[in-house]
Write an enzyme that holds these catalytic residues in place. Structure first.
Site, PDB file in Angstrom:
ATOM      1  N   HIS A  62       0.811  -1.227   0.000  1.00  0.00           N
ATOM      2  CA  HIS A  62       0.000   0.000   0.000  1.00  0.00           C
ATOM      3  C   HIS A  62       0.840   1.271   0.000  1.00  0.00           C
ATOM      4  CE1 HIS A  62       0.037  -0.399   4.659  1.00  0.00           C
ATOM      5  NE2 HIS A  62       1.066   0.289   4.240  1.00  0.00           N
TER       6      HIS A  62
ATOM      7  N   TYR B 173      17.517   1.956   2.994  1.00  0.00           N
ATOM      8  CA  TYR B 173      17.716   1.351   1.678  1.00  0.00           C
ATOM      9  C   TYR B 173      18.875   1.968   0.908  1.00  0.00           C
ATOM     10  CZ  TYR B 173      12.857  -0.185   2.393  1.00  0.00           C
ATOM     11  OH  TYR B 173      11.705  -0.708   2.883  1.00  0.00           O
TER      12      TYR B 173
END
Length: 504
Positions: free
Chosen positions: A171, A256
């Site tokens: 989502h 990340y």
């Protein structure tokens, strides 16, 4: 119409209950078959009891088929919704705590970085067993809807090695879509977007309102927003330097890439502790732990509250129910799905799992050609894809050399650790997670010998730059509304507690 939907890892209260509500809000689905399975009988019983109450109060006669035997749930299923977290909180804690000893400070650790890579090793081994059962027991045209992280790695393994048609769902795109609209003072439905990349590193390459481009002014809009300017510093900086806004939360995105969490004294410059998802060290582990403990204590009160209503206006934004609705009824749905690239994004590898716009109707799931990502965002994605590919192959083949190479190529791990530290960290994580890594038997035995032999690189106990204490149930009881909200956040839309231990 009638067909069977099986939930694997159904012991996660918030997600299972929400997706079931979304499905049963479709009028044509008031007679479908529903099966729940989880390895925890206790959690399965609680979730089944609550969901069965919702079904009954909405006037439906569906009887949930609830079993700890996965094969019973998968028998004849046309759709399988998977929300597993192999190892539960016990393994998750090692994903966060062991890397901290080496200076790798993660907020979540479920998609990339040291924690995400190991999470994938545990999850892929189990997912391939699940795929085997699906092939043998489920309907011939079965579709696996995977919500489990690491999304790209798990979906990659299922499609390449599991022999089951799998679409990954998240989502993140919807959440960022809401933010872009809010930054401009608009409603989400009035802002059109095209978002493309890889899961959790998807980029809003187009955004418009009534035909007017919004991307050019997005940096200024976020910098001037009273909340986002404080809570989304990493995302704003990436927008500033790469030109496009990223889907994933501030805390996720910070782990990340190599730039924002490599120096402990700088981490607090980039995060906000008002909410765990903004960058708190081990934040998701904390809220998952609190959510589990709270639900265990507060379950009787959940049963006293009003049931969920199965109606269109109560439906959530998770893609799963809309995909099933489109395939079964022919109503067209547009969403963003994780699928094998096959040229959809032309400057990312064909074999990678990309996230891009797709359309669903009775003819299936169609992925339009996106073309090239802007060069900078594509470069960021390609680094992560290399880590994902190494991690998938390592997990499938039990190859610890590939596993160590995945750690070395990971942007944050590589920014913080040297090769010797990485090798020792992997040894520690393999040994700590032995119970969930059947494919690494020989490698774990060798790692244990190395650790026992001594002459180890010194590490230090380190709580991280921004770690908060896990609240006790007694502390949470002082503000029950906040505790319930926290328990909902611990579902995070896709990161349910999974195969070895359900979250609820």
């Amino acid at each position: 119409m009638s067909f069977k939907v099986a939930f694997i890892g159904a012991g996660s209260i918030g997600f299972t209950r929400g997706i079931l509500r979304d499905l049963l809000s479709v009028p044509e689905f008031n007679n479908i078959e529903v099966a729940f399975t989880d390895i925890s009988q206790h959690n399965l019983d609680m979730v089944t009891e609550l969901c069965q109450r919702d079904i009954r109060e909405n006037g439906l006669s569906i009887q949930i088929q609830s079993s700890t035997d996965r094969k019973v749930a998968l028998k004849d299923a046309k759709y399988v919704i998977c929300t597993i977290r192999v190892g539960g909180l016990e393994a998750f804690a090692t994903d966060v705590d062991i890397p901290l000893k080496y200076g790798v400070d993660q907020c979540v650790g479920d998609t990339l970085c040291a924690g995400g890579i190991m999470y994938g090793q545990r999850g892929i081994a189990e997912m391939l067993e699940i795929c085997k059962d699906i092939r043998e027991l489920s309907a011939p045209d079965v579709l696996l809807l995977n919500y489990s992280n690491p999304m790209a790695m798990m979906t990659w393994a299922c499609n390449k090695y599991g022999g089951v048609r799998t679409v990954g769902l998240c989502h993140g795109v919807q959440n960022g879509h809401h933010q872009i609209a809010e930054a401009y003072g608009l409603e989400k439905q009035d802002v059109d977007i095209v978002c493309a990349g890889i899961n959790h590193q998807t980029w809003y390459i187009q955004a418009s309102h009534k035909g007017k481009d919004l991307t050019a002014g997005l940096l200024e809009a976020f910098e001037q927003h009273p909340e986002f300017s404080r809570t989304e510093k990493v995302r704003i900086d990436m927008l500033r330097r790469f030109g496009y806004y990223s889907t994933e939360s501030n805390g996720h995105l910070s782990e990340y890439v190599p730039w924002y969490r490599k120096r402990p004294n700088e981490i607090l410059d980039w995060i906000d502790l008002g909410n765990w998802i903004n960058g708190e060290t081990g934040g998701y582990l904390r809220v998952c732990t609190e959510g589990r403990n709270w639900f265990e204590t507060d379950f009787p009160n959940w049963m006293k509250e009003e049931p969920l209503e199965y109606k269109a206006e109560s439906r959530g934004e998770e893609h799963g129910s809309y995909i099933i609705e489109g395939l079964e009824t022919g109503r067209v749905y547009r969403g963003h799905f994780n699928v094998i690239n096959h040229g959809v994004i032309s400057n990312l590898p064909d074999d990678a799992i990309i996230e891009a716009p797709g359309y669903v109707d009775r003819n299936g799931i169609s992925m339009p050609h996106v073309g090239e990502l802007p060069l900078g965002p594509a470069a960021v994605c390609n680094v992560s894809i290399s880590v994902q590919r190494l991690a998938v192959e390592a997990a499938v083949h039990g190859d610890d050399k590939l596993l160590r190479q995945a750690f070395m190529m990971d942007p944050l791990v590589g920014a913080v650790c040297n090769p010797k530290e990485i090798w020792q960290m992997v040894d520690e994580m393999l040994v700590a997670q032995e119970a969930w890594l059947p494919q690494y038997g020989a490698a774990i035995a060798e790692a244990r010998q190395r650790l026992a032999a001594g002459d180890l690189i010194p590490t230090r106990p380190y709580e991280g730059a921004a770690r908060l204490k896990v609240k006790t149930v007694e502390e949470m009881q002082l503000d029950r509304d906040a505790a319930n909200k926290n328990a909902g956040q611990s579902d995070k839309g896709k990161d349910r507690e999974k195969v070895q231990n359900s979250k609820a």
